[in-house]
Write an enzyme that holds these catalytic residues in place. Structure first.
Site, PDB file in Angstrom:
ATOM      1  N   ASN A   9      31.631  -4.883  -9.054  1.00 24.89           N
ATOM      2  CA  ASN A   9      32.347  -5.742  -8.211  1.00 24.89           C
ATOM      3  C   ASN A   9      31.979  -7.296  -8.802  1.00 24.89           C
ATOM      4  OD1 ASN A   9      32.453  -7.356  -5.821  1.00 24.89           O
ATOM      5  ND2 ASN A   9      30.839  -6.276  -4.750  1.00 24.89           N
ATOM      6  N   LYS A  11      32.876  -9.842  -7.082  1.00 26.24           N
ATOM      7  CA  LYS A  11      32.487 -10.865  -6.251  1.00 26.24           C
ATOM      8  C   LYS A  11      33.433 -12.134  -6.426  1.00 26.24           C
ATOM      9  CE  LYS A  11      28.183  -8.728  -5.404  1.00 26.24           C
ATOM     10  NZ  LYS A  11      26.625  -8.659  -5.198  1.00 26.24           N
ATOM     11  N   HIS A  96      31.072  -4.026   2.309  1.00 22.76           N
ATOM     12  CA  HIS A  96      29.880  -4.478   1.418  1.00 22.76           C
ATOM     13  C   HIS A  96      28.989  -5.435   2.222  1.00 22.76           C
ATOM     14  CE1 HIS A  96      27.703  -6.795  -1.507  1.00 22.76           C
ATOM     15  NE2 HIS A  96      28.041  -5.846  -2.254  1.00 22.76           N
ATOM     16  N   GLU A  98      27.784  -8.133   2.164  1.00 22.13           N
ATOM     17  CA  GLU A  98      28.067  -9.520   1.816  1.00 22.13           C
ATOM     18  C   GLU A  98      29.120  -9.539   3.115  1.00 22.13           C
ATOM     19  OE1 GLU A  98      28.603  -9.998  -2.095  1.00 22.13           O
ATOM     20  OE2 GLU A  98      26.449  -9.878  -2.311  1.00 22.13           O
ATOM     21  N   GLU A 168      23.598   0.987  -0.970  1.00 26.37           N
ATOM     22  CA  GLU A 168      23.373  -0.320  -1.642  1.00 26.37           C
ATOM     23  C   GLU A 168      22.115  -1.004  -0.601  1.00 26.37           C
ATOM     24  OE1 GLU A 168      26.290  -2.181  -4.320  1.00 26.37           O
ATOM     25  OE2 GLU A 168      26.919  -2.742  -2.406  1.00 26.37           O
ATOM     26  N   GLY A 174      21.415  -8.481  -5.732  1.00 24.17           N
ATOM     27  CA  GLY A 174      21.408  -9.622  -6.530  1.00 24.17           C
ATOM     28  C   GLY A 174      20.149 -10.179  -6.416  1.00 24.17           C
ATOM     29  N   SER A 214      21.348  -4.436  -8.062  1.00 25.83           N
ATOM     30  CA  SER A 214      20.441  -4.881  -9.300  1.00 25.83           C
ATOM     31  C   SER A 214      20.476  -3.699 -10.323  1.00 25.83           C
ATOM     32  CB  SER A 214      18.884  -5.181  -9.086  1.00 25.83           C
ATOM     33  OG  SER A 214      19.077  -6.227  -8.113  1.00 25.83           O
TER      34      SER A 214
END
Ligand code: PGA
Length: 254
Positions: A9, A11, A96, A98, A168, A174, A214
């Site tokens: 991904n 991003k 996701h 985010e 996730e 991150g 991560s």
């Protein structure tokens, strides 16, 4: 036998020039990846067309990071399944954390997107995962189960076989704080168990459940060695061809 599916991904990174450079490297490395590993890159929308052209005939598959739940219309800033397919996309990441956190995406909305993707022939990678507060509150299983049920609501058994679920944990994305293989395996087994209850054991045995948060070349092998971890959704470490390759070369067949 389940394939190992490793998706990168990107991003909001990489312009066209960077896209070309990264894909040359990924393509070259993927040529020597084990045959049971599927490698997917998910660049930003602006790079999809170029990526589709560069990846044609290669082993690397193309995915997008989001998609509208509508077919077309007055939806400023949105991208439809048809647009994605015209670039060569076969996969799409949906829900996701985010998107959930910064753009207010709910399970209900992600469910509509997943149904649209499946109806159009795109393979959805649907993300679920708990926050740190939820984990510390001991409600991880409950939170993830609610998300899984919500995003899969009304999806038929035959469509379900094409769904990829990405677990996730939000606290691991991150942050450099990877879930331990045992922590990840526990939730993956719960998700597979829930899919068996909602659908059937044979569908649960078939579906790919990726871990994300991560994942790096030095921790990928032990995560992928877990019985219910069938792949990885990779953020930071997919932005360099060598580190992404370090992950997709550590895949194991389940
Ligand atoms: P990360 O991101 O690998 O940088 O933690 C994972 C993701 O957001 O999918």
């Amino acid at each position: 036998m389940r394939k190992t599916v490793i998706a990168g991904n990107w991003k909001m990174y990489k312009d066209l020039k960077d896209t070309e450079e990264l894909l040359q490297g990924v393509k070259a490395q993927a040529a020597s990846a084990p045959s049971f590993v599927t490698v997917i890159v998910c660049p930003p929308f602006t790079s999809l067309q170029l990526a589709g052209t560069l990846l044609r005939g290669s082993a690397v598959k193309l995915g997008a990071q989001n998609m509208s739940e509508h077919d077309e219309g007055a939806f400023t800033g949105e991208i439809s399944w048809k647009m994605l397919k015209s670039t060569g996309c076969e996969y799409v990441i949906l829900g996701h954390s985010e998107r959930r956190q910064y753009y207010g995406e709910t399970d209900a909305k992600i469910n509509l997107k997943a149904k649209k993707a499946l109806a159009s022939g795109l393979l959805p990678i649907i993300c679920v995962g708990e926050t740190l507060k939820e984990r510390e509150g001991g409600i991880t299983e409950q939170v993830v189960a609610t998300q899984v049920k919500g995003v899969l609501d009304g999806i038929s058994a035959s469509d379900m076989e094409r769904v990829i679920v990405a677990y996730e944990p939000v606290w691991a994305i991150g942050t450099g704080k990877v879930a331990t293989p045992a922590q990840a395996q526990e939730v993956h087994a719960q998700i597979r168990g829930l899919v068996a209850k909602l659908y059937s054991q044979s569908i649960a045995d078939k579906i790919v459940i990726q871990y994300g948060g991560s994942v790096k070349p030095d921790n990928a092998a032990e995560l992928l060695a877990q019985p219910d971890i069938d792949g990885a959704l990779v953020g930071g470490a997919c932005l360099k061809a060598d580190s992404f390759a370090g992950i997709f070369k550590s895949g194991m067949q389940k």
